[in-house]
Motif scaffolding. Structure first.
Motif, mmCIF file in Angstrom:
data_model
loop_
_atom_site.group_PDB
_atom_site.id
_atom_site.type_symbol
_atom_site.label_atom_id
_atom_site.label_comp_id
_atom_site.label_asym_id
_atom_site.label_seq_id
_atom_site.Cartn_x
_atom_site.Cartn_y
_atom_site.Cartn_z
ATOM 1 N N SER A 40 0.897 -1.182 -0.054
ATOM 2 C CA SER A 40 -0.028 -0.160 0.071
ATOM 3 C C SER A 40 0.865 1.319 0.138
ATOM 4 O O SER A 40 1.938 1.423 0.676
ATOM 5 C CB SER A 40 -0.907 0.079 1.396
ATOM 6 O OG SER A 40 -1.524 -1.121 1.308
ATOM 7 N N PHE A 41 0.197 2.347 -0.707
ATOM 8 C CA PHE A 41 0.822 3.644 -0.534
ATOM 9 C C PHE A 41 2.470 3.608 -1.067
ATOM 10 O O PHE A 41 3.347 4.526 -0.411
ATOM 11 C CB PHE A 41 0.700 4.264 0.771
ATOM 12 C CG PHE A 41 -0.605 3.879 1.279
ATOM 13 C CD1 PHE A 41 -1.736 4.254 0.675
ATOM 14 C CD2 PHE A 41 -0.493 3.546 2.671
ATOM 15 C CE1 PHE A 41 -3.002 3.894 1.270
ATOM 16 C CE2 PHE A 41 -1.995 3.222 3.188
ATOM 17 C CZ PHE A 41 -2.914 3.342 2.510
ATOM 18 N N GLU A 57 -4.385 1.283 -1.322
ATOM 19 C CA GLU A 57 -4.160 0.379 -0.227
ATOM 20 C C GLU A 57 -4.260 -1.073 -0.731
ATOM 21 O O GLU A 57 -3.770 -2.036 -0.167
ATOM 22 C CB GLU A 57 -5.535 0.532 0.715
ATOM 23 C CG GLU A 57 -6.855 0.373 0.097
ATOM 24 C CD GLU A 57 -7.695 0.554 1.140
ATOM 25 O OE1 GLU A 57 -7.931 -0.107 2.439
ATOM 26 O OE2 GLU A 57 -8.591 1.589 1.120
ATOM 27 N N TYR A 58 -4.560 -1.343 -1.937
ATOM 28 C CA TYR A 58 -4.386 -2.682 -2.682
ATOM 29 C C TYR A 58 -3.174 -2.860 -3.805
ATOM 30 O O TYR A 58 -2.949 -3.917 -4.159
ATOM 31 C CB TYR A 58 -5.838 -2.997 -3.360
ATOM 32 C CG TYR A 58 -6.958 -2.760 -2.469
ATOM 33 C CD1 TYR A 58 -7.274 -3.556 -1.372
ATOM 34 C CD2 TYR A 58 -7.763 -1.744 -2.899
ATOM 35 C CE1 TYR A 58 -8.460 -3.369 -0.913
ATOM 36 C CE2 TYR A 58 -9.034 -1.196 -2.218
ATOM 37 C CZ TYR A 58 -9.361 -2.174 -1.142
ATOM 38 O OH TYR A 58 -10.315 -1.816 -0.303
ATOM 39 N N GLY A 59 -2.489 -1.753 -3.506
ATOM 40 C CA GLY A 59 -1.099 -1.886 -4.547
ATOM 41 C C GLY A 59 -1.304 -1.478 -5.939
ATOM 42 O O GLY A 59 -0.322 -1.489 -6.521
ATOM 43 N N GLU A 196 7.489 1.134 9.525
ATOM 44 C CA GLU A 196 6.205 0.493 9.343
ATOM 45 C C GLU A 196 5.268 1.534 9.120
ATOM 46 O O GLU A 196 5.295 2.660 9.175
ATOM 47 C CB GLU A 196 5.901 -0.229 10.811
ATOM 48 C CG GLU A 196 6.875 -1.258 11.019
ATOM 49 C CD GLU A 196 6.379 -2.024 12.375
ATOM 50 O OE1 GLU A 196 5.267 -2.542 12.398
ATOM 51 O OE2 GLU A 196 7.161 -2.126 13.234
ATOM 52 N N ASN A 197 4.145 0.904 8.432
ATOM 53 C CA ASN A 197 2.882 1.854 7.994
ATOM 54 C C ASN A 197 2.115 2.160 9.249
ATOM 55 O O ASN A 197 1.446 1.145 9.951
ATOM 56 C CB ASN A 197 2.089 1.176 6.844
ATOM 57 C CG ASN A 197 2.656 1.275 5.588
ATOM 58 O OD1 ASN A 197 3.124 2.297 5.211
ATOM 59 N ND2 ASN A 197 2.388 0.023 4.486
ATOM 60 N N VAL A 198 2.177 3.487 9.520
ATOM 61 C CA VAL A 198 1.426 4.065 10.307
ATOM 62 C C VAL A 198 0.215 4.761 9.805
ATOM 63 O O VAL A 198 0.651 6.144 9.603
ATOM 64 C CB VAL A 198 1.965 4.651 11.431
ATOM 65 C CG1 VAL A 198 0.892 5.245 12.630
ATOM 66 C CG2 VAL A 198 3.119 3.812 12.394
ATOM 67 N N VAL A 199 -1.012 4.280 9.462
ATOM 68 C CA VAL A 199 -1.988 5.168 8.886
ATOM 69 C C VAL A 199 -2.938 5.283 10.114
ATOM 70 O O VAL A 199 -3.544 4.671 10.543
ATOM 71 C CB VAL A 199 -2.403 4.405 7.826
ATOM 72 C CG1 VAL A 199 -3.650 5.143 7.147
ATOM 73 C CG2 VAL A 199 -1.582 4.126 6.746
ATOM 74 N N VAL A 200 -3.351 6.651 10.276
ATOM 75 C CA VAL A 200 -4.099 7.187 10.986
ATOM 76 C C VAL A 200 -5.512 7.948 10.666
ATOM 77 O O VAL A 200 -5.188 8.723 9.611
ATOM 78 C CB VAL A 200 -3.504 8.043 12.474
ATOM 79 C CG1 VAL A 200 -2.576 6.779 13.072
ATOM 80 C CG2 VAL A 200 -2.841 8.887 11.820
ATOM 81 N N ASP A 236 -10.824 2.712 -3.508
ATOM 82 C CA ASP A 236 -10.379 2.501 -4.740
ATOM 83 C C ASP A 236 -9.930 3.729 -5.559
ATOM 84 O O ASP A 236 -9.686 3.755 -6.850
ATOM 85 C CB ASP A 236 -11.458 1.994 -5.879
ATOM 86 C CG ASP A 236 -12.562 2.544 -5.839
ATOM 87 O OD1 ASP A 236 -12.664 3.799 -5.060
ATOM 88 O OD2 ASP A 236 -13.745 2.336 -6.600
ATOM 89 N N LYS A 237 -9.482 4.867 -4.879
ATOM 90 C CA LYS A 237 -9.143 6.029 -5.295
ATOM 91 C C LYS A 237 -7.447 5.792 -5.593
ATOM 92 O O LYS A 237 -6.657 5.731 -4.814
ATOM 93 C CB LYS A 237 -9.251 7.155 -4.634
ATOM 94 C CG LYS A 237 -11.032 7.351 -4.233
ATOM 95 C CD LYS A 237 -11.011 8.442 -3.208
ATOM 96 C CE LYS A 237 -12.421 8.626 -2.732
ATOM 97 N NZ LYS A 237 -12.834 9.258 -1.337
#
Length: 299
Positions: A40-41, A57-59, A196-200, A236-237
Motif C-alpha cells: 500500500s501507498f 491500499e491494494y497496491g 512500518e505503515n502507521v496510517v491514522v 479504490d481512489k
C-alpha cells in the motif's frame, strides 16, 4: 443480424483506440517479492518526467507514459522496501504490470543509556494557536517538520507525535505518519526511522491530534528528527499525473505556525523530491504545526 454486424463493426473501430490508450499509460500492482502481498501507498515516479503516482491500499497504480524522452526510469519506493527501478520505453506495452519489490533487511542496534531519571520532553511547535493559512497536499506528497533538539538534551525513545489539524477540508480522512533522519542533501529528510505503515484518522479538526509511537521503539537522533504527514489515498481512489493539476485535495489540512525564525519545514512531491519552505511573515518563518514527545534522560 444487422445489429450484430453493427456491434462487431463498432468494436473493430474501437480496438485501435483501446490499444493506443494502453500504450500511453503505465499501470499495474506493486507486491512484496516474497509474500506476493500488495504494498500500500508505494511511490511510483518517472525520473526524467518528474511525475508520478501513489499506489492505493491494494497496491494498484496508473500513470501516463513519459512525454519528454523515448526512455525513462520508473522508480518504485515503498516504506521498508528496497528502492526498485524499471526501464520504460515510450510506446511499449506496460499495463497490468506486477512489480515485485524486495524488503530491506532489518538492522537492530544496541542502545546504551546511562541515566537515573527519565522525563518526558516536548519538542517542536509550542503554540496552541495556529497561524493564518492552510497546508494541503496531493496523494503521495508530504510536509516534514524538523523537530530540533535546541538545548542538546540526552534523548531516548520517541513517545508520540502531534499534528494541528484544520477544521476545513476532510479532517477524518486517513494519512500516514513518517519519521526521518536529517541525512539528505542540505540536511533534508532522508532515512526512515519509522519503517512500518502507521496510517491514522483523526476524530475531527481544529485541534491537536496525537499518535502514540511508543510501541515502535524509535530512538531519537541526538540533533533531532523530522516528523512528516503523508497524504494517501483510500478505497479504490488512486490518482494519475494527467489530472493532478485540476484535482482538489480531499484529505487533511495542516495549520501553520510562525513561532520560529528559521525554516524547519520541507515539502515532498513524487518525482521531484524535497524542497525547503522559506515563506515568512514579519521575520517569522512559515512552518507546519507539528510537535513530538520524547524521552529525556537526566544523570
Amino acid at each position: 443480424m444487422p445489429q450484430r454486424v453493427l456491434f462487431l463493426f463498432a468494436l473493430f473501430l474501437l480496438l485501435p483506440a483501446l490499444s493506443f490508450a494502453q500504450a500511453n499509460r503505465i499501470s499495474g500492482r506493486v507486491v512484496d517479492q516474497k509474500t506476493k502481498e500488495p504494498i500500500s501507498f508505494a511511490s511510483i515516479g518517472l525520473k526524467e518526467e518528474q511525475a508520478g503516482a501513489l499506489t492505493n491500499e491494494y497496491g494498484f497504480f496508473q500513470l501516463p507514459m513519459p512525454d519528454k524522452n523515448a526512455t525513462d526510469s520508473l522508480i518504485i519506493m515503498a516504506l521498508g522496501y528496497k528502492r526498485t527501478a524499471l526501464l520504460v520505453r515510450k510506446g511499449s506495452k506496460m499495463d497490468e504490470l506486477i512489480i515485485e519489490v524486495p524488503k530491506l533487511p532489518i538492522l537492530l542496534g544496541n542502545v546504551n543509556i546511562s541515566a537515573s531519571k527519565v522525563k518526558e520532553l516536548e519538542m517542536g511547535a509550542r503554540n496552541n494557536t495556529p497561524g493564518d493559512g492552510m497546508i494541503q497536499g496531493m496523494p503521495g506528497s508530504q510536509y516534514a517538520f524538523w523537530v530540533k533538539n535546541d538545548k542538546s538534551k540526552k534523548l531516548g525513545m520517541i513517545r508520540s507525535v502531534s499534528f494541528f489539524l484544520s477544521e476545513s477540508g476532510f479532517p477524518r480522512e486517513p494519512f500516514r505518519v513518517r519519521i526521518y533522519r536529517a541525512d539528505g542533501n542540505y540536511s533534508s529528510p532522508n532515512t526512515d526511522l519509522l519503517t512500518e505503515n502507521v496510517v491514522v484518522s483523526a476524530p475531527g479538526g481544529g485541534q491537536w491530534f496525537t499518535i502514540d509511537l511508543g510501541a515502535y521503539n524509535i530512538v531519537a537522533p541526538e540533533d533531532g528528527f523530522y516528523v512528516a504527514m503523508e497524504w494517501i489515498v483510500s478505497g479504490d481512489k488512486f490518482y494519475t499525473t494527467n489530472f493532478m493539476d485540476s484535482y482538489t485535495p480531499y484529505g487533511q489540512i495542516l495549520r501553520p505556525t510562525f513561532e520560529f525564525k528559521e525554516s524547519r519545514t520541507w515539502n515532498y512531491t513524487i518525482g521531484r523530491g524535497w524542497t525547503l519552505i522559506t515563506l515568512a511573515n514579519n521575520g517569522q518563518r512559515y512552518n507546519a504545526m507539528i510537535k513530538a514527545s520524547v524521552d529525556m534522560y537526566k544523570d
